[in-house]
Write a protein that holds these residues in place. Sequence first.
Motif, PDB file in Angstrom:
ATOM      1  N   LEU A 197      -7.008  -5.717  -7.476  1.00 27.22           N
ATOM      2  CA  LEU A 197      -7.228  -6.924  -6.663  1.00 27.22           C
ATOM      3  C   LEU A 197      -8.060  -6.530  -5.450  1.00 27.22           C
ATOM      4  N   ARG A 198      -9.133  -7.293  -5.200  1.00 28.28           N
ATOM      5  CA  ARG A 198     -10.087  -6.877  -4.156  1.00 28.28           C
ATOM      6  C   ARG A 198     -10.192  -7.923  -3.050  1.00 28.28           C
ATOM      7  N   LEU A 244       4.730 -12.457  -6.505  1.00 24.68           N
ATOM      8  CA  LEU A 244       6.184 -12.452  -6.690  1.00 24.68           C
ATOM      9  C   LEU A 244       6.883 -11.331  -5.931  1.00 24.68           C
ATOM     10  N   GLY A 245       6.108 -10.313  -5.559  1.00 25.84           N
ATOM     11  CA  GLY A 245       6.719  -9.159  -4.906  1.00 25.84           C
ATOM     12  C   GLY A 245       7.163  -8.094  -5.884  1.00 25.84           C
ATOM     13  N   LEU A 246       6.798  -8.244  -7.150  1.00 26.11           N
ATOM     14  CA  LEU A 246       7.132  -7.193  -8.124  1.00 26.11           C
ATOM     15  C   LEU A 246       6.201  -5.995  -7.938  1.00 26.11           C
ATOM     16  N   HIS A 247       4.992  -6.241  -7.434  1.00 23.67           N
ATOM     17  CA  HIS A 247       4.095  -5.160  -7.007  1.00 23.67           C
ATOM     18  C   HIS A 247       3.989  -5.251  -5.487  1.00 23.67           C
ATOM     19  N   THR A 248       4.006  -4.102  -4.833  1.00 26.58           N
ATOM     20  CA  THR A 248       3.775  -4.103  -3.388  1.00 26.58           C
ATOM     21  C   THR A 248       2.272  -4.066  -3.156  1.00 26.58           C
ATOM     22  N   VAL A 249       1.772  -5.039  -2.382  1.00 31.13           N
ATOM     23  CA  VAL A 249       0.324  -5.101  -2.173  1.00 31.13           C
ATOM     24  C   VAL A 249      -0.104  -4.031  -1.155  1.00 31.13           C
ATOM     25  N   ASP A 250      -1.361  -3.585  -1.282  1.00 29.41           N
ATOM     26  CA  ASP A 250      -1.878  -2.571  -0.346  1.00 29.41           C
ATOM     27  C   ASP A 250      -2.206  -3.211   0.998  1.00 29.41           C
ATOM     28  N   SER A 251      -2.751  -4.424   0.957  1.00 35.15           N
ATOM     29  CA  SER A 251      -3.017  -5.150   2.206  1.00 35.15           C
ATOM     30  C   SER A 251      -2.995  -6.646   1.917  1.00 35.15           C
ATOM     31  N   GLY A 252      -2.944  -7.431   2.995  1.00 35.63           N
ATOM     32  CA  GLY A 252      -2.894  -8.882   2.826  1.00 35.63           C
ATOM     33  C   GLY A 252      -1.465  -9.398   2.866  1.00 35.63           C
ATOM     34  N   LEU A 260       6.272 -12.817   2.756  1.00 39.94           N
ATOM     35  CA  LEU A 260       7.123 -12.095   1.798  1.00 39.94           C
ATOM     36  C   LEU A 260       7.595 -10.728   2.307  1.00 39.94           C
ATOM     37  N   GLY A 261       6.697  -9.897   2.775  1.00 38.03           N
ATOM     38  CA  GLY A 261       7.074  -8.539   3.184  1.00 38.03           C
ATOM     39  C   GLY A 261       7.854  -8.478   4.487  1.00 38.03           C
ATOM     40  N   ASP A 262       7.827  -9.545   5.270  1.00 43.99           N
ATOM     41  CA  ASP A 262       8.469  -9.520   6.591  1.00 43.99           C
ATOM     42  C   ASP A 262       9.913 -10.024   6.578  1.00 43.99           C
TER      43      ASP A 262
END
Lengths: 247, 254
Positions: free
Chosen positions: B17-18, B48-56, B65-67
């Motif tokens: 994902l770019r 969904l949060g099944l993968h942790t994103v690198d940024s964004g 989601l991450g907070d």
Amino acid sequence: MIYRFFEGLGAYFLFLGDVFRRPEHLREYYRSFLREVDLLGFSSIALVCFISLFMGAVVLIQTAMNLDNPFLADSYIAIAVREAIVLEFAPTIVSLILAGKVGSNIASTLGTMRVTEQMDALRVMGINPASYLVLPKIAACLLFNPILVIFGMLLGLVGGYLAGDVLNLVNTEVYLSGYFMEFFPHYVTYSLIKTFVFAFIIATVSAFFGYKVEGGAVEVGKASTKSVVAMSFTIILFNYILTDMIL
Amino acid sequence: MIRVKGITKSFGKEHVLRGIDVELYPGKCNLIIGLSGSGKTVFLKSILGLHTVDSGTVEYDGRILGDLNKNETKKLRQEMGMVFQGSALFNSLSIEENVGLPLNFFSSMTLEKKLDRIKFCLNRVRIPDDAFVKMPSELSGGMQKRVAIARAIVLNPKYLFCDEPNSGLDPETAIVIDKLIHEITHEFGMTTILNTHDMNSVLEIGDHVILLQDGKKTWEGKKEDVLTTDEKNVVDYVFRSNLFKQMRAALAKS
């Protein structure tokens, strides 16, 4: 290779951390535990009984052949058979057999759940898959493996007695009395402690290999095989360590 | 509304994902389309949060989601339902138990109410009562997908995610599944996000269509726009087959 070993060991302990998180909704865990007792425990009874019966018979034949001496009472053969079965054959051999049967079942079940996204489905629901799927398996193994090993001990002794009787290798009355001579209950305790440790190894090592599968059906098969090899090594290693510590 | 801001995701040296920015609308079927390998599934799993994103960031009605703390994340998870590509039904549980599992974990309903809710959801996706006690392996692919939908909606979620829900199904069953998802979305006012590369699905239920190519969003619009737009990325993706080329020519003429 050493690096990979320690990396794997670290991942195993992190996995255990996930497994032993405080479970919520205990009723669901209890239901799952009952299913696992049936799947992993009850289904192994016949296999353990069959193997133990014949193992006891073989131990008796070999011992009787080696102690074939008119100055040695048959009760001593019984003592040797009893100690061999209680100390080593029942806990270690039965655990190795369970590592093959139960362990490969756990690894392949979890591996399949991983590659078919069933674990992701649990995570989306907000359920911790490591805890929900693995904790009931550990509990079932810890509860049921000692029961299977006790079955193994008893049937091993019965197998020895029957072989002696059928093959006419010993005087059965004298032989039977030997089973109750110089009996140390501590040996049974030692045996059960070993079984508990082996049960934990079987449940957690196989679950670890299954849980970490990535890929497809081929990787599930490979993980199952790897888990049996890893469990066998670990059980043999801990057999030595525990024997040195306890006996 | 789900608001996705600049998410990137890499696996090793492979950038999947770019930097995707998109808004996914409530009460609508938001379709993510693109070729195989364009990053649709990774995008869905990242939301969904099944993968942790690198940024964004991924924002669910103002909640990033991450907070979120553990309890807030758990609450959000209960507002999500997911239909996986292979259904992902639990093999060791019956159909009824599969659908009831989220209720057993996250609802305080009485047993009677739980059974009512399970029956309602299964009947809503047209699973007959006599199939409730069957195991997943005893059902056809289409029925398994419908059970997966029932399981996804049993907690009455706000957000429904579907990863290629009609892959591996015959065209007729695929349309049934598409229509079912569309009906449920509008009936319960859910935000539905659906991955597909099936143009039938796009034209049938695509309220809001997003095209992904090489991990980037290259176009978005409505299903009606898909056939009429002159946007090169869409034309290249949609009108690869002769059938669609003819359809486009006919539309242009009319």
